[in-house]
Design an enzyme around this catalytic site. Sequence first.
Site, short mmCIF file in Angstrom:
data_model
loop_
_atom_site.label_atom_id
_atom_site.label_comp_id
_atom_site.label_asym_id
_atom_site.label_seq_id
_atom_site.Cartn_x
_atom_site.Cartn_y
_atom_site.Cartn_z
CB CYS A 185 -6.63 24.37 -31.33
SG CYS A 185 -5.65 22.85 -31.14
CG HIS A 230 -1.35 24.10 -34.62
ND1 HIS A 230 -1.89 25.26 -34.10
CD2 HIS A 230 -2.21 23.10 -34.23
CE1 HIS A 230 -2.98 24.99 -33.43
NE2 HIS A 230 -3.20 23.69 -33.48
CB CYS A 285 -0.13 15.44 -39.51
SG CYS A 285 -0.92 13.82 -39.64
#
Lengths: 468, 393
Positions: free
Chosen positions: B89, B336, B210
């Site tokens: 990430c 993301h 989330c």
Amino acid sequence: MPGHAVVRIVGVGAAAPGLRLAAADIGAAWNRKGGKGRAALCAPDEDTLTLAWDAGTAAVEAAGADPTAIDGLWWGCGRPPFADGPSHAVLANALGLAHHATGALLSGSPHSGIEALLAAADAVSAGSVRTALVVVSDAIRPGPGTGYEQRAGAGAAALVLGLEGGTATLGVRATRSRPLLDRYRGDGETDTRDLYDGRLFREEIFVPIVGEVAAALAPLAPSVWSLPDPDGRLGAVIAKQVGAPLVASTATYAEVGDSGSAAALLGIVGALDAAGVAAAVAYGGGRATGIIINVEAPVAGAARVAAMITDGTPASYTRALRNRGQLVAGGETIPMGVPPESALFARGAEEMLQLLGARCVDCGTINTPPSLHPHCTACGGPKLEAVHLARTGTVHTYVVNYTMPAPFEAPLPIAVIDLDDGARIMLQVDDDGTDLAIGRRVRLVLRRYAYERGVPVYGFKAKPLQEA
Amino acid sequence: MAWNRVTVVGAGLIKMGELFDQSYEQMAAGAFAAAVEAVDKGFEPHQVEAAFVATQRGTLWGQEGIGGNTVPTAIGLAGIPCTRIENACPSGSDAFRVGAMAVASGVHDVVLVIGVEKMRDKSTEEGLLSRAAAGHPIFTRGETAPVLFAPFATRHMAEFGTTREMLASVAVKNHYNGARDPYAHFQNEITIDDVMKSPPVCYPLHLLDCCPQTDGAAAVLLVNAERANEFTDRPVWVAGFGVATDHPYLHEKDSFTEIKATRIAAGRAYAMAGIEPTEVDCAEVHDCFTITEILDIEDLGFVAKGRGGIASLEGETTLTGRIPVNTSGGLLAKGHPIGATGVAQITECWWQLRGDAGDRQVEIRNGYALQHNAGGRGSGVAVINILTNRNDT
């Protein structure tokens, strides 16, 4: 058997799946009179091998035996988890038996359970193994809608045999056979077929040969019997013929249904809790075999059998079909990233099945699994020795996963466990997660993690212990 | 310091979202054009001497074979040196750090750092969720992304009394900010009740705890500080960075109430920048899940260990709070797109330090903005970059 050593039973164990399917629910599904009773049903992560592991582990514990001192495993199951594959090796490894353990997998009919007992007893008697573990297990998969379906169940039993110790001995045996079809599964078929004609089976096959075997044992005056009872009536017929004073298997059939290869021994191990003469008779595949067990004093583990196989949770018929693999969702499932026959699996096979850790010689930290840890996670040291992990521990933290692609089923609890030897491990939890909590005590049990490409994948899960 | 000082002279991103109509290459071109456009005094694409590209999910369709060569062709610069950085990430954050080191070393004077990620060309089941079946056959079976963070929430709740409301307040705040960021995937505000009543995903996390699956790309232009005035009179400097690793599997963690890699990386980054956590004016931190931001603000030293939940609920991290966090909307609202995430966070820091953040602008008192990502299996790697608008550092 003159000239041969007497074989002794050192400990026994048993197991049954945690689910129960009511006959009435099957009847309702097919719009006919339901019938009575219930039978044991495997959860998606249970099968004949995990039941065998449960029972085998219980027997070894009851016997107080060191698993690595057990040098033979005889496993009788009508339907091995791998139709052609490493069934015996996987079970022996997961049980932590001696790496040179011999023995055999006996299969092909519900008679295979008693065959495993006899073969193991002969090997012990002949001195070719010192301590044998006999495991019998089955999880019947009947065709949906067949008359046999409400009777088809699951269960397992296990006995540790040796020439020393123990409080019971194996006695005389009798066998009869007729080369006729009863219940069977043809090559390539997935479900066990029902009888072609119940009356034909009763008159020409079952009553003649089972009756003869039981009659051969009756003169030894058994005080308790285990008798095959494939339809819920035939057991009583034989019992009446031989005048059996007590049929212990009636209770196990009522609890778990017909457990196939496991039925004869599962029906008697709990009765080895009292001194006397016991008789176990098995039937299947056109063969009947009976054996006498002389109980001098309660056998280790026998008193716990009833608790090991009772009190299942009710499951719906839909649930049963899904668990048996007879009701399958459309669409594709997500395959394992690591195929079960691949190198990563090969590297991990023993450490996963034997629950191995790598203990740091310098700082004592136990790293899991060894193949991923050439150096210690705590001190970085390179000197590690293989150790067996503790099988009990405490939940450090956990989650319950609700969102996964097929073939996963929600809810799936996953927990970080602090094992009692100080090692930490993260495993799936054998539970629906509803009463999981930090601090909950668990023990590690073998379960089926996946079933794909036609083969099962086994590993350990954390099973919450009942609160004291 | 014997190294060259490094400035950011341009930064930009494309509107994030489910970009079904754009290819990986088109997203890269869009981000590069945005960064070039943002350079005050103009920038010619051929001035790029080298590029570092961050793309993490090489397994998703259209990204399988991506190395360092895909982006140069996509942006019309085939032939330049280009290297792909993959570090979970924090891939985008680490590409930025590596790009900064390339300039600091003197090897290059003008470097492009670009993050590009397609997350939605595969269905959720075949894409992100399929990792439940990937990796180690036993130890990671069933391990979807929330499984990597939810155990920390369970433990943080037990040890510090953190509640689901506190977790939810992070999502509420980041959606509020995202609604003020034209580049954010989600442009709507939500309430604590919305989060609490959203479907459970992985106990104790629910859907709005989330981040979404988002396609996106972002780019920044790094220049040797000696030459910054060729491009801008308002450069932003790289003040410091820090990277740390921790064990990859969750059962190897010492603690489930901190992300250790973040704590160690933060110490390194603060030391390099010569500042204390209290001197940070705003931060873009890794909030893949609400619990992650709570851990981040503790491990970065913005609040005391254990106070992350209550501090979030009490508004310490809002645009007008003591330490504004994720002014862009964060991963929870902005999205993301993994390789692009860190680069997009740098872009937000660049805007904030230059006073260009519009409705989201926070008060810049000390002149420092911090950017952070953590990730990899079990948050085994964390990368932090600290930027400043002060020329006296």
